[in-house]
Design a protein around this motif. Sequence first.
Motif, PDB file in Angstrom:
ATOM      1  N   GLY A 146       0.576  -1.095  -0.015  1.00 54.40           N
ATOM      2  CA  GLY A 146      -0.135   0.373  -0.015  1.00 54.40           C
ATOM      3  C   GLY A 146       0.387   1.440   0.161  1.00 54.40           C
ATOM      4  N   GLY A 147       2.075   1.555  -0.058  1.00 53.38           N
ATOM      5  CA  GLY A 147       3.016   2.094  -0.416  1.00 53.38           C
ATOM      6  C   GLY A 147       3.073   2.265  -1.577  1.00 53.38           C
ATOM      7  N   ALA A 152       9.504   4.780  -0.888  1.00 50.53           N
ATOM      8  CA  ALA A 152      10.554   3.450  -0.898  1.00 50.53           C
ATOM      9  C   ALA A 152      11.761   4.565  -1.352  1.00 50.53           C
ATOM     10  N   MET A 153      12.034   5.673  -2.535  1.00 56.79           N
ATOM     11  CA  MET A 153      12.967   5.743  -3.187  1.00 56.79           C
ATOM     12  C   MET A 153      13.740   6.534  -2.193  1.00 56.79           C
ATOM     13  N   PRO A 154      14.415   7.281  -1.310  1.00 56.54           N
ATOM     14  CA  PRO A 154      15.618   7.206  -0.437  1.00 56.54           C
ATOM     15  C   PRO A 154      16.016   6.125  -0.213  1.00 56.54           C
ATOM     16  N   THR A 155      14.819   5.019   0.793  1.00 54.45           N
ATOM     17  CA  THR A 155      15.230   4.252   1.182  1.00 54.45           C
ATOM     18  C   THR A 155      15.901   2.589  -0.085  1.00 54.45           C
ATOM     19  N   ALA A 156      15.039   2.987  -1.354  1.00 53.56           N
ATOM     20  CA  ALA A 156      15.371   2.600  -2.397  1.00 53.56           C
ATOM     21  C   ALA A 156      17.010   2.627  -2.947  1.00 53.56           C
ATOM     22  N   CYS A 157      17.095   3.602  -3.052  1.00 54.94           N
ATOM     23  CA  CYS A 157      18.579   4.596  -3.708  1.00 54.94           C
ATOM     24  C   CYS A 157      20.057   4.980  -2.518  1.00 54.94           C
ATOM     25  N   ALA A 158      19.892   3.537  -1.396  1.00 53.28           N
ATOM     26  CA  ALA A 158      20.764   3.318  -0.016  1.00 53.28           C
ATOM     27  C   ALA A 158      20.607   2.430  -0.809  1.00 53.28           C
ATOM     28  N   GLY A 280      11.140  -1.580   2.078  1.00 53.25           N
ATOM     29  CA  GLY A 280      10.256  -1.323   1.225  1.00 53.25           C
ATOM     30  C   GLY A 280       8.668  -1.765   1.954  1.00 53.25           C
ATOM     31  N   ALA A 281       8.824  -2.933   2.303  1.00 54.20           N
ATOM     32  CA  ALA A 281       7.494  -3.396   3.049  1.00 54.20           C
ATOM     33  C   ALA A 281       7.580  -2.316   4.364  1.00 54.20           C
ATOM     34  N   ILE A 283       8.914   0.431   5.202  1.00 57.12           N
ATOM     35  CA  ILE A 283       8.298   1.825   5.065  1.00 57.12           C
ATOM     36  C   ILE A 283       6.587   2.018   4.754  1.00 57.12           C
ATOM     37  N   GLY A 284       6.351   0.169   3.703  1.00 59.90           N
ATOM     38  CA  GLY A 284       5.287   0.962   3.225  1.00 59.90           C
ATOM     39  C   GLY A 284       4.134   0.775   3.941  1.00 59.90           C
ATOM     40  N   GLY A 285       4.321   0.729   5.734  1.00 57.99           N
ATOM     41  CA  GLY A 285       3.139   0.170   6.105  1.00 57.99           C
ATOM     42  C   GLY A 285       2.942  -1.175   7.053  1.00 57.99           C
ATOM     43  N   ALA A 286       3.839  -2.651   6.850  1.00 56.86           N
ATOM     44  CA  ALA A 286       3.252  -3.850   6.190  1.00 56.86           C
ATOM     45  C   ALA A 286       3.386  -3.987   7.644  1.00 56.86           C
ATOM     46  N   SER A 287       2.630  -4.999   8.000  1.00 64.77           N
ATOM     47  CA  SER A 287       2.907  -5.697   8.888  1.00 64.77           C
ATOM     48  C   SER A 287       3.247  -6.783   9.429  1.00 64.77           C
ATOM     49  N   ASP A 288       3.993  -6.531  10.707  1.00 62.80           N
ATOM     50  CA  ASP A 288       5.085  -8.126  10.757  1.00 62.80           C
ATOM     51  C   ASP A 288       5.021  -9.883  10.188  1.00 62.80           C
TER      52      ASP A 288
END
Length: 383
Positions: A146-147, A152-158, A280-281, A283-288
């Motif tokens: 749902g993100g 995600a882009m800053p983390t993706a770039c990292a 990515g998950a 950052i997108g707000g995923a559950s555990d």
Amino acid sequence: MAYSSMAPSCHCLHFMNIVSQECNLKRVSIQSRRFRGLSTSLWSSGGFQGHLKRELSAYRHLVSSLRCSNTNAQLANLSEQVKEKVTEFDFKEYMRSKAMSVNEALDRAVPLRYPEKIHEAMRYSLLAGGKRVRPILCIAACELVGGSEELAMPTACAMEIIHTMSLIHDDLPPMDNDDLRRGKPTNHKVFGEGTAVLAGDALLSFAFEHIAVSTSKTVESDRVLRVVSELGRAIGSEGVAGGQVADITSQGNPSVGLETLEWIHIHKTAVLLECSVASGAIIGGASDDEIERVRKYARCVGLLFQVVDDILDVTKSSEELGKTAAKDLLSDKATYPKLMGLEKAKEFADELLGKAKEELSFFNPTKAAPLLGLADYIAQRQN
């Protein structure tokens, strides 16, 4: 599409009305005295009543046939629509557009500034092309739960920045001692060993800074902190660095078996792909539970990446790979084809692909399409 789907619905309503009228007709109480000229015996004996029943039966059969025919047509149409939805996902276009977005973001993240030499060296390897698998995995996992790409882009770039650092260091003479990377001279061949080491170090530290500074403030701070922790663990002594050391010390060691080889590749290669997907998950707000599922998917895909890499190393040329072919063979390193045989290694790759896809069956198949496509892409890549 919306208009064409209305037509069958209208037909369906028409037939529903016919059936409704027919049902109402059956409910009418018909008195025999109203039909003059017909004897009571004829009515009671079932002559007229039977005739009416036969007519109604034939009528019902006709309506039923029409309705079934129409329903089948609707189902066929729905099947085609579902098929169209499944096939309309263009994986190549998805990869192209995401890679373009990542490249633009990386270019902005690491501008050329003073001191020029180290920034030139950083940009030389960072912007040298590549498939951008790790950042795209990160973005796809964020979108899955749902993100968005923007979140995600800053983390993706990292993830790509860290990966580039590992390649620069991996190519150095004390490590893999390689002269070619992505079809170009390696970083230390262009800028010297000292600058290459420092460029890698600078990229490593900047990756964490970029996540902390550039991630949207709409993302909860504890999630950002969790991503930083994930990345730190992934590249430390229990991750990439540890896997690299184990890889170096295993060279020329005939006692290295499949268990040790798997440990090396999970920590040297798979762990950063796993970190990309899990981050990515997060950052997108995923559950555990969702994070754990995509983590297992990524671990299979990460190991698959290395198995395929080992296979390509002994089946492709340097020109096809964009790096020195048969390097592992020459350095007497343990590889899957070496320990299992080429055919068994290919079978193992197929097994890992199946397990990776199984972990995604929990999610919406439309949203999971990019990650499913990436698994196939990694399995089928040719360089």
